[in-house]
Scaffold this active site. Sequence first.
Site, PDB file in Angstrom:
ATOM      1  N   HIS A   1      -3.856   6.984   2.726  1.00 48.33           N
ATOM      2  CA  HIS A   1      -4.423   5.526   2.414  1.00 48.33           C
ATOM      3  C   HIS A   1      -5.455   4.927   2.642  1.00 48.33           C
ATOM      4  O   HIS A   1      -5.758   5.192   3.601  1.00 48.33           O
ATOM      5  CB  HIS A   1      -3.199   4.763   2.435  1.00 48.33           C
ATOM      6  CG  HIS A   1      -3.398   3.316   2.760  1.00 48.33           C
ATOM      7  ND1 HIS A   1      -3.918   3.261   1.353  1.00 48.33           N
ATOM      8  CD2 HIS A   1      -3.670   1.961   3.420  1.00 48.33           C
ATOM      9  CE1 HIS A   1      -4.213   1.290   1.107  1.00 48.33           C
ATOM     10  NE2 HIS A   1      -3.845   1.286   2.763  1.00 48.33           N
TER      11      HIS A   1
ATOM     12  N   ASN B   1     -10.122  -0.652  -0.267  1.00 43.34           N
ATOM     13  CA  ASN B   1      -8.855  -0.087  -0.906  1.00 43.34           C
ATOM     14  C   ASN B   1      -7.913  -1.003  -1.749  1.00 43.34           C
ATOM     15  O   ASN B   1      -7.822  -1.946  -2.134  1.00 43.34           O
ATOM     16  CB  ASN B   1      -7.858  -1.369   1.417  1.00 43.34           C
ATOM     17  CG  ASN B   1      -6.565  -1.401   1.067  1.00 43.34           C
ATOM     18  OD1 ASN B   1      -5.589  -0.338  -0.304  1.00 43.34           O
ATOM     19  ND2 ASN B   1      -5.737  -2.180   2.228  1.00 43.34           N
TER      20      ASN B   1
ATOM     21  N   CYS C   1       0.667  -1.071  -0.124  1.00 40.96           N
ATOM     22  CA  CYS C   1      -0.475  -0.276  -0.142  1.00 40.96           C
ATOM     23  C   CYS C   1       1.657   0.971  -0.168  1.00 40.96           C
ATOM     24  O   CYS C   1       0.231   2.149   0.013  1.00 40.96           O
ATOM     25  CB  CYS C   1      -0.903  -0.373   1.326  1.00 40.96           C
ATOM     26  SG  CYS C   1      -1.919  -1.183   1.370  1.00 40.96           S
TER      27      CYS C   1
HETATM   28  N1  ACO Z   1     -18.633 -10.600   7.300  1.00 42.61           N
HETATM   29  C1  ACO Z   1     -18.718 -10.584   8.024  1.00 42.61           C
HETATM   30  N2  ACO Z   1     -18.266 -11.346   9.556  1.00 42.61           N
HETATM   31  C2  ACO Z   1     -17.214 -11.199   9.144  1.00 42.61           C
HETATM   32  C3  ACO Z   1     -16.792 -10.830   8.264  1.00 42.61           C
HETATM   33  C4  ACO Z   1     -17.010  -9.731   6.780  1.00 42.61           C
HETATM   34  N3  ACO Z   1     -16.929  -9.907   6.058  1.00 42.61           N
HETATM   35  N4  ACO Z   1     -15.210 -10.989   8.330  1.00 42.61           N
HETATM   36  C5  ACO Z   1     -14.988 -10.906   9.511  1.00 42.61           C
HETATM   37  N5  ACO Z   1     -16.089 -12.051   9.657  1.00 42.61           N
HETATM   38  C6  ACO Z   1     -16.004 -12.450  11.111  1.00 42.61           C
HETATM   39  C7  ACO Z   1     -15.041 -13.064  12.155  1.00 42.61           C
HETATM   40  O1  ACO Z   1     -15.198 -13.547  11.409  1.00 42.61           O
HETATM   41  C8  ACO Z   1     -15.357 -12.580  13.404  1.00 42.61           C
HETATM   42  O2  ACO Z   1     -15.925 -13.256  14.165  1.00 42.61           O
HETATM   43  P1  ACO Z   1     -16.114 -14.397  15.253  1.00 42.61           P
HETATM   44  O3  ACO Z   1     -15.596 -12.822  16.388  1.00 42.61           O
HETATM   45  O4  ACO Z   1     -17.221 -15.232  15.828  1.00 42.61           O
HETATM   46  O5  ACO Z   1     -14.613 -15.280  15.254  1.00 42.61           O
HETATM   47  C9  ACO Z   1     -15.651 -11.237  13.652  1.00 42.61           C
HETATM   48  O6  ACO Z   1     -16.223 -10.895  12.709  1.00 42.61           O
HETATM   49  C10 ACO Z   1     -14.730  -9.709  13.978  1.00 42.61           C
HETATM   50  O7  ACO Z   1     -13.813 -10.249  13.243  1.00 42.61           O
HETATM   51  P2  ACO Z   1     -12.184  -9.292  13.278  1.00 42.61           P
HETATM   52  O8  ACO Z   1     -11.009  -9.622  12.758  1.00 42.61           O
HETATM   53  O9  ACO Z   1     -11.927  -9.017  15.117  1.00 42.61           O
HETATM   54  O10 ACO Z   1     -12.628  -7.903  13.125  1.00 42.61           O
HETATM   55  P3  ACO Z   1     -11.882  -6.439  12.869  1.00 42.61           P
HETATM   56  O11 ACO Z   1     -13.318  -5.323  13.440  1.00 42.61           O
HETATM   57  O12 ACO Z   1     -11.050  -6.262  13.400  1.00 42.61           O
HETATM   58  O13 ACO Z   1     -12.535  -6.261  11.193  1.00 42.61           O
HETATM   59  C11 ACO Z   1     -10.843  -5.754   9.547  1.00 42.61           C
HETATM   60  C12 ACO Z   1     -11.552  -6.642  11.007  1.00 42.61           C
HETATM   61  C13 ACO Z   1     -11.859  -4.862   9.067  1.00 42.61           C
HETATM   62  C14 ACO Z   1     -10.259  -6.994   8.522  1.00 42.61           C
HETATM   63  C15 ACO Z   1      -9.485  -4.668  10.224  1.00 42.61           C
HETATM   64  O14 ACO Z   1      -9.030  -5.169  11.265  1.00 42.61           O
HETATM   65  C16 ACO Z   1      -9.325  -3.701   9.823  1.00 42.61           C
HETATM   66  O15 ACO Z   1      -9.385  -3.502   8.861  1.00 42.61           O
HETATM   67  N6  ACO Z   1      -7.659  -4.154   9.470  1.00 42.61           N
HETATM   68  C17 ACO Z   1      -6.284  -3.520   8.884  1.00 42.61           C
HETATM   69  C18 ACO Z   1      -6.760  -3.871   7.844  1.00 42.61           C
HETATM   70  C19 ACO Z   1      -5.870  -2.571   6.554  1.00 42.61           C
HETATM   71  O16 ACO Z   1      -5.479  -1.937   7.594  1.00 42.61           O
HETATM   72  N7  ACO Z   1      -4.819  -3.832   5.869  1.00 42.61           N
HETATM   73  C20 ACO Z   1      -3.776  -2.890   5.571  1.00 42.61           C
HETATM   74  C21 ACO Z   1      -3.077  -2.765   4.252  1.00 42.61           C
HETATM   75  S1  ACO Z   1      -3.642  -4.181   3.333  1.00 42.61           S
HETATM   76  C22 ACO Z   1      -2.488  -3.688   1.637  1.00 42.61           C
HETATM   77  O17 ACO Z   1      -1.486  -3.305   2.147  1.00 42.61           O
HETATM   78  C23 ACO Z   1      -2.682  -4.502   0.817  1.00 42.61           C
END
Ligand code: ACO
Length: 322
Positions: free
Chosen positions: A249, A279, A112
């Site tokens: 970003h 993203n 990214c």
């Molecule tokens: N729909 C419904 N539920 C989902 C989904 C979905 N699409 N995806 C995950 N869940 C569930 C999980 O299974 C989990 O369920 P559980 O509690 O029963 O186990 C629950 O939702 C919570 O999951 P988390 O991963 O803890 O959710 P979080 O609040 O952390 O959000 C997210 C996830 C959006 C991916 C977040 O962690 C995030 O944005 N992380 C950073 C991403 C990022 O910045 N990437 C950097 C750059 S990318 C690059 O460089 C290519």
Amino acid sequence: MYSRIAGTGSYLPERVLTNADLEKTVDTTDEWIRTRTGIERRHIAGDGETTSMLAEHACRRALRAAGLTVEDVDFIVVGTTTPDRVFPNTGTLLQERLGIHNCPAFALETACSGFVYALSVADKYVRLGEAKCALVVGAECLSRITDWTDRATCVLFGDGAGAVVLTPSVEPGVVATHLHSDGRYKDLLYFPYGVSDGFDKLKAGAKQGITMQGNDVFKVAVRTLSRLVDETLAKNGIEKHQIDWLVPHQANLRIIQSAADKLDMPMDKVIVTVHEHGNTSAASIPLALDTAVRDGRIRRGQLLLMETFGGGFTWGSALVRF
Ligand code: ACO
């Protein structure tokens, strides 16, 4: 001698994939995606549409905005994690599409952070007088390396391209860039196949896509971007209130909000496109920049802070007088 952004351009593939579309293919909801990420839709490259094709459209628009032509271009650098091919590099393939010959053209791969890294490199060439018209591009076809059965990642990513034209200037322009990287975090966010590592599995039909420990990435991203904002302000003797626009970003609205809080900046001073684009990795900052330049929010003379964070981890900022 400084470099300045003479023009911006961007391009999004025609096909739009909404959260409602994803509800039909994986166990997710529009509400979950919007509240956790801010994303509502993303664009997906068509069959046969490549990263260099998206980049070409963005570059032609940026050159037009700068009042320059392909004949003026003497340097091309593309940030991308999803190159058309292993080689020739995507910069050279883009160069060929634009009908430009002989100038240096290359791609760099910092996930990214690709655009900010590319901007930093091109800025040095322009400052040294070695380039007079540099195309700086961020372009991605992330949909090609996404596992569309993995709800935790497939809702996040999109395709697109953005570009700027850098030309010499006696005044900044690009005031400063600050780049960082730390490979200790390589296992939190990665694509599992490459050439010298995992190619055999890929050839055997393994399907895994972008792999991410989302929660851990989130926490490190917020912490790291906060330090990066401090560093950028301190090293350049800038007060928070002097920044006109934050152009971050576009990974996740909550990460963007935390960077805005750090700057005591209301969200109406932050360029947000994540709801429309998802993203798009290296393409996200130049896409956001071009969106806000074209809709008239970002104007000449304003001070912009770009900040990014991605796989590696890599991260960086650019302070730019537009
Ligand atoms: N729909 C419904 N539920 C989902 C989904 C979905 N699409 N995806 C995950 N869940 C569930 C999980 O299974 C989990 O369920 P559980 O509690 O029963 O186990 C629950 O939702 C919570 O999951 P988390 O991963 O803890 O959710 P979080 O609040 O952390 O959000 C997210 C996830 C959006 C991916 C977040 O962690 C995030 O944005 N992380 C950073 C991403 C990022 O910045 N990437 C950097 C750059 S990318 C690059 O460089 C290519």
